[in-house]
Scaffold this motif. Structure first.
Motif, PDB file in Angstrom:
ATOM      1  N   LEU A 175      -7.583  -4.636  -5.062  1.00 21.93           N
ATOM      2  CA  LEU A 175      -8.388  -4.577  -3.841  1.00 21.93           C
ATOM      3  C   LEU A 175      -9.340  -3.390  -3.844  1.00 21.93           C
ATOM      4  N   GLY A 176      -9.440  -2.730  -4.967  1.00 22.77           N
ATOM      5  CA  GLY A 176     -10.376  -1.621  -5.059  1.00 22.77           C
ATOM      6  C   GLY A 176      -9.745  -0.281  -4.740  1.00 22.77           C
ATOM      7  N   LEU A 177     -10.606   0.720  -4.607  1.00 22.47           N
ATOM      8  CA  LEU A 177     -10.143   2.085  -4.369  1.00 22.47           C
ATOM      9  C   LEU A 177     -10.648   2.594  -3.034  1.00 22.47           C
ATOM     10  N   LEU A 178      -9.914   3.570  -2.485  1.00 21.52           N
ATOM     11  CA  LEU A 178     -10.385   4.216  -1.265  1.00 21.52           C
ATOM     12  C   LEU A 178     -11.503   5.170  -1.630  1.00 21.52           C
ATOM     13  N   PRO A 179     -12.560   5.200  -0.834  1.00 15.95           N
ATOM     14  CA  PRO A 179     -13.611   6.177  -1.121  1.00 15.95           C
ATOM     15  C   PRO A 179     -13.097   7.592  -0.860  1.00 15.95           C
ATOM     16  N   GLY A 180     -13.696   8.532  -1.487  1.00 20.53           N
ATOM     17  CA  GLY A 180     -13.300   9.931  -1.277  1.00 20.53           C
ATOM     18  C   GLY A 180     -12.201  10.365  -2.213  1.00 20.53           C
ATOM     19  N   THR A 181     -11.003   9.751  -2.101  1.00 19.40           N
ATOM     20  CA  THR A 181      -9.869  10.197  -2.890  1.00 19.40           C
ATOM     21  C   THR A 181      -9.596   9.309  -4.087  1.00 19.40           C
ATOM     22  N   GLY A 182     -10.069   8.081  -4.021  1.00 23.51           N
ATOM     23  CA  GLY A 182      -9.826   7.165  -5.121  1.00 23.51           C
ATOM     24  C   GLY A 182      -8.423   6.620  -5.170  1.00 23.51           C
ATOM     25  N   ARG A 183      -7.730   6.617  -4.034  1.00 25.37           N
ATOM     26  CA  ARG A 183      -6.389   6.011  -4.011  1.00 25.37           C
ATOM     27  C   ARG A 183      -6.520   4.496  -4.075  1.00 25.37           C
ATOM     28  N   ASP A 184      -5.444   3.839  -4.482  1.00 27.20           N
ATOM     29  CA  ASP A 184      -5.471   2.387  -4.633  1.00 27.20           C
ATOM     30  C   ASP A 184      -5.290   1.723  -3.270  1.00 27.20           C
ATOM     31  N   LEU A 185      -6.212   0.808  -2.917  1.00 30.81           N
ATOM     32  CA  LEU A 185      -6.208   0.208  -1.584  1.00 30.81           C
ATOM     33  C   LEU A 185      -5.033  -0.742  -1.366  1.00 30.81           C
ATOM     34  N   LEU A 186      -4.724  -1.579  -2.379  1.00 36.63           N
ATOM     35  CA  LEU A 186      -3.635  -2.549  -2.215  1.00 36.63           C
ATOM     36  C   LEU A 186      -2.322  -1.843  -1.913  1.00 36.63           C
ATOM     37  N   SER A 187      -2.019  -0.798  -2.701  1.00 29.77           N
ATOM     38  CA  SER A 187      -0.743  -0.112  -2.478  1.00 29.77           C
ATOM     39  C   SER A 187      -0.747   0.614  -1.138  1.00 29.77           C
ATOM     40  N   GLN A 188      -1.928   1.093  -0.723  1.00 36.21           N
ATOM     41  CA  GLN A 188      -2.020   1.731   0.589  1.00 36.21           C
ATOM     42  C   GLN A 188      -1.756   0.706   1.700  1.00 36.21           C
ATOM     43  N   LEU A 189      -2.331  -0.495   1.542  1.00 38.66           N
ATOM     44  CA  LEU A 189      -2.106  -1.549   2.530  1.00 38.66           C
ATOM     45  C   LEU A 189      -0.618  -1.907   2.602  1.00 38.66           C
ATOM     46  N   LEU A 190       0.003  -2.070   1.427  1.00 32.16           N
ATOM     47  CA  LEU A 190       1.411  -2.481   1.391  1.00 32.16           C
ATOM     48  C   LEU A 190       2.302  -1.415   2.019  1.00 32.16           C
ATOM     49  N   TYR A 191       2.099  -0.168   1.606  1.00 36.54           N
ATOM     50  CA  TYR A 191       2.928   0.904   2.156  1.00 36.54           C
ATOM     51  C   TYR A 191       2.622   1.121   3.629  1.00 36.54           C
ATOM     52  N   GLY A 192       1.318   1.052   3.981  1.00 34.83           N
ATOM     53  CA  GLY A 192       0.919   1.262   5.373  1.00 34.83           C
ATOM     54  C   GLY A 192       1.511   0.223   6.302  1.00 34.83           C
ATOM     55  N   SER A 193       1.651  -0.993   5.798  1.00 36.45           N
ATOM     56  CA  SER A 193       2.179  -2.061   6.646  1.00 36.45           C
ATOM     57  C   SER A 193       3.623  -1.797   7.040  1.00 36.45           C
ATOM     58  N   ARG A 194       4.337  -1.002   6.237  1.00 35.28           N
ATOM     59  CA  ARG A 194       5.752  -0.776   6.544  1.00 35.28           C
ATOM     60  C   ARG A 194       5.900  -0.078   7.894  1.00 35.28           C
ATOM     61  N   ILE A 195       5.097   0.953   8.121  1.00 38.90           N
ATOM     62  CA  ILE A 195       5.193   1.660   9.405  1.00 38.90           C
ATOM     63  C   ILE A 195       4.661   0.779  10.531  1.00 38.90           C
ATOM     64  N   SER A 196       3.528   0.108  10.265  1.00 43.48           N
ATOM     65  CA  SER A 196       2.948  -0.764  11.289  1.00 43.48           C
ATOM     66  C   SER A 196       3.950  -1.836  11.707  1.00 43.48           C
ATOM     67  N   PHE A 197       4.562  -2.478  10.712  1.00 43.99           N
ATOM     68  CA  PHE A 197       5.508  -3.553  11.020  1.00 43.99           C
ATOM     69  C   PHE A 197       6.774  -3.006  11.682  1.00 43.99           C
ATOM     70  N   LEU A 198       7.165  -1.820  11.270  1.00 47.96           N
ATOM     71  CA  LEU A 198       8.363  -1.210  11.866  1.00 47.96           C
ATOM     72  C   LEU A 198       8.152  -1.000  13.362  1.00 47.96           C
ATOM     73  N   VAL A 199       6.996  -0.409  13.708  1.00 42.99           N
ATOM     74  CA  VAL A 199       6.683  -0.192  15.120  1.00 42.99           C
ATOM     75  C   VAL A 199       6.645  -1.530  15.843  1.00 42.99           C
ATOM     76  N   MET A 200       5.970  -2.497  15.241  1.00 44.30           N
ATOM     77  CA  MET A 200       5.808  -3.809  15.858  1.00 44.30           C
ATOM     78  C   MET A 200       7.165  -4.462  16.122  1.00 44.30           C
ATOM     79  N   ILE A 201       8.021  -4.488  15.111  1.00 43.23           N
ATOM     80  CA  ILE A 201       9.290  -5.206  15.256  1.00 43.23           C
ATOM     81  C   ILE A 201      10.217  -4.485  16.228  1.00 43.23           C
ATOM     82  N   LEU A 202      10.342  -3.172  16.083  1.00 44.05           N
ATOM     83  CA  LEU A 202      11.259  -2.445  16.968  1.00 44.05           C
ATOM     84  C   LEU A 202      10.785  -2.491  18.422  1.00 44.05           C
ATOM     85  N   ALA A 203       9.471  -2.348  18.626  1.00 42.08           N
ATOM     86  CA  ALA A 203       8.965  -2.386  20.003  1.00 42.08           C
ATOM     87  C   ALA A 203       9.180  -3.775  20.604  1.00 42.08           C
ATOM     88  N   THR A 204       9.000  -4.826  19.798  1.00 41.01           N
ATOM     89  CA  THR A 204       9.203  -6.185  20.315  1.00 41.01           C
ATOM     90  C   THR A 204      10.666  -6.423  20.656  1.00 41.01           C
TER      91      THR A 204
END
Lengths: 330, 323
Positions: free
Chosen positions: A97-126
């Motif tokens: 999915l490409g790289l993040l501008p500025g730091t050059g981090r990998d976007l796919l892995s950022q999306l996957l890891y980032g979703s863990r916190i997002s989904f955690l908040v979503m599921i626990l709050a629900t």
């Protein structure tokens, strides 16, 4: 049921089939059958399941793909613009999915890891919302009288409250309080704050819905029949009322899961939720808005992911509700 | 012989509150206002009257689905008026109710098997041969295919649903059943089937019925005695044959004259009594005899004195000027 009797010899088989038909199917089987007929529901379900699983197994997936969300690829970033050197935001075999501008981090892995916190908040709050809402709604609707009136006024108050500004205003002091009490620290404290505050302002609508359902259900004759048989309150609530509350629960589930997902993104975007070096979808989207014109692929990937997940939840919720409704046999 | 059910001066008033904060009621709907009668073992008492006269409330109060406001209820000689809802549970297996609307009396999320098994489960009774066997026997007894055990209420017709409701009511072999307009929601042909079923079950198990209806011919067919209600009070109570042959109360007479006669010639020539005006509000019933506002025989005395139920032959009539 159509039975074709061709001749005596082959007639035995369809008759056996008829016997099976008469045994009847369990409610779950019937719901599953109805669900399977709904193609949109199946697609949404598979997508949702896939997203949740890949979020859960993000470390494993990243290891297999050889990606690391924290690894910098500064060599692939144009130093003057901050954008990836390659075309399309650096999409390549190594970085799907490409790289993040500025730091050059990998976007796919950022999306996957980032979703863990997002989904955690979503599921626990629900889950918390469902619990509080069901409890308050059933209590008010079934006990009526003064209990109901009190709960009703509390609900009114919370619904009329400008909750968004309250959350923004309360974020710093409450996160601080959580940290000082030693319950959680840093980003965990912010996640906890988000879950608590979203539930606190979120349960009211659901409780209203449940209360009205319980009010109308408890006047129905089948509840009177249970009373006439000597059923206890517990039995009436758990056996007679709750099975009839599935439809509103599913509706709320399908609306509040994506609702909380976007809420988490919004608050992270505004800097109230999780903060760097932690990352969530909200932070990614917030980051991507700076590059809308220079690197649209980043912005599109981040926002479209969110839209797709929200859409899939809604469609899945619709399909499940239809499947659970015994009257919805089309 | 002790009557199965005996009711003395039973009243049920529903308070009306103007708003949620008002402590005192703004008024009372006097749904049932002082009724007395007995039902003998194996007897069917029919209860008729127009909509809103308190028939259903009376039926539900007698089996304590509503808390009575006043009066006494005796079940098999025991005073159950003041028995708490929790303590009532042990009596519940002996008294049951059949509902009018077969579409709301069955939980749409439960299978038929589960619905009919509920009485055993709730009362903690394990029948001989297991619950499933007992349920299937019951289903067969009320004319349902026992193989439909796992089906849901929506898969059945109104008449079949009513049979399911009946199976649930008779599961514990109660001694007394309140049949609250059990056939009013059904087609005429199905009505006959259900009434015959109830008749057969009564002969088989020897239960007593309080049969609430507004269809006088249905009541005539099934009842041993009939009580006529008007505005929360009993106007006349008499053996069925007497009541239909020689009604004593003007209201009974008016009701009976409204039944169509299946012969066009008689129908055209017979005299019909038309009552004028509406049912007065049960919040504020007329003084004296409650029927005086619509009665063609009403005199000053009827507007002041409330008539008591008095014996005339085999009938009891609440009227100052009985026929």
């Amino acid at each position: 049921m159509s039975i074709e009797i061709v001749d005596g010899a082959s007639a035995s088989e369809p008759v056996l089939g008829a016997d099976e038909e008469l045994k009847g199917r369990s409610p779950r089987e019937l719901a599953w059958r109805r669900f399977r007929r709904n193609k949109v529901g199946i697609i949404a379900g598979v997508f949702t399941l896939g997203t949740l699983l890949s979020s859960l197994f993000a470390p494993f997936i990243c290891k297999v793909l050889g990606l690391d969300p924290n690894e910098l690829h500064l060599d692939q970033i144009n130093v003057s613009t901050g954008l990836p050197k390659a075309y399309l935001g650096g999409i390549s075999w190594e970085h799907p999915l490409g790289l993040l501008p500025g730091t050059g981090r990998d976007l796919l892995s950022q999306l996957l890891y980032g979703s863990r916190i997002s989904f955690l908040v979503m599921i626990l709050a629900t889950v918390a919302t469902l619990f509080v809402g069901l409890l308050a709604g059933i209590t008010g609707g079934y006990l009526k009288g003064r209990v109901d009136a009190t709960l009703g006024r509390v609900t009114d108050f919370l619904l009329a409250f400008p909750s968004f500004f309250m959350i923004v205003a309360l974020a710093e002091p409450l996160v601080d309080r959580i940290q000082r009490l030693g319950i959680a620290h840093g980003n965990s404290a912010r996640i906890l704050f988000l879950i608590i505050i979203l539930t606190f302002f979120g349960w009211t609508g659901f409780s209203r819905l449940i209360r009205s359902q319980v009010l109308s259900l408890s006047e129905r004759d089948f509840v009177t029949a249970a009373t006439a048989l000597g059923a206890s309150r517990t039995r009436i609530i758990f056996q007679e009322l709750i099975p009839n509350l599935w439809a509103p629960v599913i509706v709320v589930l399908s609306l509040s899961l994506p609702g909380y997902l976007t809420a988490e993104s919004v608050f992270s975007f505004l800097g109230i939720g999780v903060q760097p070096p932690g990352f969530t979808w909200g932070l990614l989207i917030s980051n991507s808005t700076q590059y809308v014109t220079n690197m649209p692929s980043f912005f599109l990937i981040a926002t479209v992911s969110l839209v797709l997940v929200v859409l899939a939840f809604n469609l899945l919720g619709d399909a499940v509700r239809d499947a659970l409704d015994p009257k919805a046999d089309k | 012989m002790t009557p199965i059910v005996k009711v003395e001066n039973l009243t049920k008033h529903f308070p009306i509150k103007k708003n949620a904060l008002a402590r005192r009621a703004a008024g009372n709907v006097k749904a049932v206002d002082g009724i007395s009668f007995e039902i003998a073992p194996g007897e069917t008492l029919g209860m008729v009257g127009e909509s809103g006269c308190g028939k259903t409330t009376a039926g539900r109060t007698i089996i304590k689905l509503y808390e009575p406001t006043g009066g006494k209820i005796f079940f098999e000689g025991e005073d159950i008026t003041k028995v708490s809802p929790a303590a009532m549970r042990s009596y519940r297996s002996k008294m049951q109710i059949i509902f009018q609307d077969p579409f709301s009396s069955l939980n749409p999320r439960h299978t038929i098997g589960r619905i009919i098994a509920a009485p055993f489960e709730i009362q903690n009774i394990t029948p001989e041969g297991g619950v499933k066997r007992a349920v299937q026997t019951l289903m067969e007894r009320v004319g349902l295919n026992p193989e439909h055990y796992n089906r849901f209420p929506h898969e059945f017709s109104g008449g079949q649903r009513q049979r399911i409701g009946i199976a649930r009511s008779i599961a514990l072999k109660p001694k007394f059943i309140v049949a609250d307009e059990p056939v009013s929601a059904l087609d005429v042909s199905i009505q006959a089937q259900i009434i015959n079923l109830l008749d057969d079950l009564q002969t088989e198990f020897g239960m007593s019925f309080l049969f609430i209806a507004h269809d006088l011919s249905v009541v005539q067919h099934i009842s041993d005695r009939v009580a006529v209600m008007y505005l929360g009070k009993i106007m006349e109570i008499a053996p069925t044959t007497d009541l239909y042959a020689a009604p004593h109360h003007p209201y009974t007479k008016a009701l009976l004259s409204a039944v169509p006669v299946p012969d066009p010639n008689t129908e055209r020539t017979r005299e019909r009594i038309l009552l004028h005006g509406d049912l007065p509000s049960p919040m504020n019933p007329p003084s004296g005899c409650v029927f005086n506002t619509r009665c063609w025989k009403a005199q000053d005395r009827c507007r002041i004195d409330e008539p008591e139920l008095l014996q005339i032959g085999a009938s009891s009539v609440a009227c100052h000027f009985p026929e």
